[in-house]
Design a protein around this motif. Structure first.
Motif, short mmCIF file in Angstrom:
data_model
loop_
_atom_site.label_atom_id
_atom_site.label_comp_id
_atom_site.label_asym_id
_atom_site.label_seq_id
_atom_site.Cartn_x
_atom_site.Cartn_y
_atom_site.Cartn_z
N MET A 154 42.61 51.22 45.34
CA MET A 154 41.59 50.28 44.92
C MET A 154 42.28 49.04 44.36
O MET A 154 43.13 49.13 43.50
N SER A 155 41.90 47.87 44.85
CA SER A 155 42.42 46.61 44.34
C SER A 155 41.62 46.23 43.10
O SER A 155 40.39 46.21 43.12
N GLU A 156 42.29 45.94 42.00
CA GLU A 156 41.57 45.59 40.79
C GLU A 156 42.36 44.62 39.94
O GLU A 156 43.57 44.49 40.09
N THR A 157 41.68 43.93 39.08
CA THR A 157 42.31 43.03 38.13
C THR A 157 42.27 43.66 36.75
O THR A 157 41.53 44.61 36.51
N SER B 162 37.16 42.05 38.00
CA SER B 162 36.63 42.17 39.36
C SER B 162 37.36 43.29 40.08
O SER B 162 38.57 43.45 39.93
N VAL B 163 36.61 44.08 40.83
CA VAL B 163 37.16 45.20 41.59
C VAL B 163 36.47 45.25 42.95
O VAL B 163 35.24 45.41 43.02
N ASN B 164 37.26 45.10 44.00
CA ASN B 164 36.72 45.20 45.36
C ASN B 164 35.44 44.38 45.58
O ASN B 164 34.46 44.87 46.14
N GLY B 165 35.44 43.15 45.11
CA GLY B 165 34.29 42.28 45.32
C GLY B 165 33.15 42.47 44.36
O GLY B 165 32.13 41.79 44.48
N LEU B 166 33.28 43.36 43.40
CA LEU B 166 32.25 43.60 42.39
C LEU B 166 32.72 43.09 41.03
O LEU B 166 33.92 42.96 40.80
N GLU C 240 32.75 44.06 37.03
CA GLU C 240 32.56 45.18 36.11
C GLU C 240 32.57 44.66 34.68
O GLU C 240 33.38 43.81 34.33
N ARG D 78 28.55 47.91 36.87
CA ARG D 78 29.05 47.23 38.07
C ARG D 78 27.92 46.45 38.72
O ARG D 78 26.80 46.96 38.83
#
Length: 64
Positions: free
Chosen positions: A1-4, A23-27, A29, A41
């Motif tokens: 999972m790509s996340e900041t 932001s995580v995968n275009g969402l 949080e 989310r």
């Protein structure tokens, strides 16, 4: 999972508790810094509309 990484709000209570966002995968949080296991989310557009409403005072009547 790509996340900041979580970003803390610049507005913090005296006890340093605040809202955190990332932001995580275009969402987007959101979580409370003192209750990190609860994460909300949402889509970026819905997050932006919520922030605009909050800045406009649309939720002020909920504050006692």
């Amino acid at each position: 999972m790509s996340e900041t990484d979580w970003q803390k709000s610049s507005f913090r209570a005296a006890n340093n508790e605040c809202v955190e966002v990332r932001s995580v995968n275009g969402l987007v949080e959101l979580r409370e810094s003192d209750c990190g296991e609860v994460v909300v989310r949402t889509m970026p557009a819905k997050s932006a509309k919520f922030l605009q409403a909050a800045k406009a005072g649309e939720f002020d009547h909920h504050v006692s």
